[in-house]
Scaffold this active site. Structure first.
Site, PDB file in Angstrom:
ATOM      1  N   THR A   1       1.431  -1.401   0.095  1.00  0.00           N
ATOM      2  CA  THR A   1       0.501  -0.067  -0.074  1.00  0.00           C
ATOM      3  C   THR A   1       0.991   0.875   0.257  1.00  0.00           C
ATOM      4  OG1 THR A   1       0.402  -0.077   2.424  1.00  0.00           O
ATOM      5  CG2 THR A   1      -2.214  -1.068   0.927  1.00  0.00           C
TER       6      THR A   1
ATOM      7  N   THR B   1       1.717   4.371   1.779  1.00  0.00           N
ATOM      8  CA  THR B   1       2.575   4.638   2.476  1.00  0.00           C
ATOM      9  C   THR B   1       3.008   3.882   3.806  1.00  0.00           C
ATOM     10  OG1 THR B   1       0.528   6.059   3.252  1.00  0.00           O
ATOM     11  CG2 THR B   1       2.193   5.978   4.927  1.00  0.00           C
ATOM     12  N   CYS B   2       2.845   2.849   2.921  1.00  0.00           N
ATOM     13  CA  CYS B   2       3.568   1.778   4.073  1.00  0.00           C
ATOM     14  C   CYS B   2       5.001   1.237   2.887  1.00  0.00           C
ATOM     15  CB  CYS B   2       2.535  -0.035   4.272  1.00  0.00           C
ATOM     16  SG  CYS B   2       1.194   0.498   5.021  1.00  0.00           S
ATOM     17  N   HIS B   3       4.404   1.478   1.674  1.00  0.00           N
ATOM     18  CA  HIS B   3       5.096   0.766   0.365  1.00  0.00           C
ATOM     19  C   HIS B   3       6.203   1.772   0.338  1.00  0.00           C
ATOM     20  CE1 HIS B   3       7.262  -1.887  -2.716  1.00  0.00           C
ATOM     21  NE2 HIS B   3       6.994  -0.788  -3.025  1.00  0.00           N
TER      22      HIS B   3
ATOM     23  N   LEU C   1       8.070   1.505   5.633  1.00  0.00           N
ATOM     24  CA  LEU C   1       9.475   0.553   5.620  1.00  0.00           C
ATOM     25  C   LEU C   1      10.791   0.911   5.536  1.00  0.00           C
ATOM     26  CD1 LEU C   1       9.638  -2.846   4.992  1.00  0.00           C
ATOM     27  CD2 LEU C   1       9.116  -2.761   2.954  1.00  0.00           C
TER      28      LEU C   1
END
Length: 162
Positions: A45, A47-49, A53
Site C-alpha cells: 500500500t 504509505t507502507c511501501h 518500510l
C-alpha cells in the site's frame, strides 16, 4: 491497546525470514532480546511501501547499533504477500515479516483497525513498539495519516534516550 509493561500475547503467526516461512507464535518470534516491531495497514500500500518500510530499511544499521536485535514488520496479509513484499523491497535478511492474515495478533494487541470503508477490511493501525525480552517497553501509534510517531527515526530517538 497494549501498553508499556505488558507481555506480548501468544498468537499463531507465520514468520517470513531470509530462510523461509515458519509457523510459530508471536511471543516466540518477538520474545527474545530487544525487538522493534512496526505494524502497517498493508503490504504494497502506498504509505507502507514508500515511507514506513523504507524508513526502517534505511535505519536498520542505526537501530542495531542502538542495541536492537531484530526488526519485525507486522501486517494483516498472508505470508505469500509479505514474502513478495519483502523480496520486492530487498528487505529479507534485514527485516523479518510477521504474517497475521486473520488479524488475530492485531486484535490481541489492540492495534486492529477497520479499513472496510476503503475495501481493505480489518488491518493493523500504523504503529511501532520496542519490546525487551517479550515485554513492551514503548508503543508509538499514529493518530493521523502518514508516518511520524511510528517511523524509524522516532523509534531510534526513543532507543537512544533510554
Amino acid at each position: 491497546m497494549i501498553q508499556r509493561g505488558n507481555p506480548i500475547p501468544s498468537v499463531g503467526i507465520k514468520l517470513v525470514t531470509a530462510s523461509g516461512v515458519e509457523d510459530t507464535t508471536s511471543d516466540a518470534a518477538l520474545g527474545q532480546g530487544i525487538v522493534v516491531l512496526f505494524s502497517v495497514p498493508g503490504a504494497f500500500t502506498p504509505t507502507c511501501h514508500l515511507n514506513h518500510l523504507p524508513g526502517f530499511l534505511a535505519n536498520a544499521d542505526q537501530l542495531r547499533a542502538a542495541g536492537v536485535d531484530k526488526i519485525v514488520c507486522a501486517a494483516a496479509n498472508d505470508h505469500h504477500v509479505l514474502k513478495a513484499w519483502a523480496e520486492a523491497s530487498n528487505a529479507l535478511g534485514k527485516i523479518e515479516f510477521l504474517a497475521d492474515g486473520n488479524g488475530d495478533l492485531a486484535r490481541a494487541l489492540g492495534l486492529d483497525k477497520d479499513f472496510s470503508q476503503s475495501g481493505m477490511g480489518l488491518r493493523y493501525a500504523r504503529a511501532a513498539m520496542i519490546i525487551r525480552e517479550g515485554v513492551v517497553d514503548a508503543v508509538f501509534v499514529e493518530d493521523a495519516p502518514g508516518v511520524n510517531a511510528s517511523g524509524a527515526p522516532a523509534v531510534l530517538m526513543a532507543l537512544e534516550a533510554a
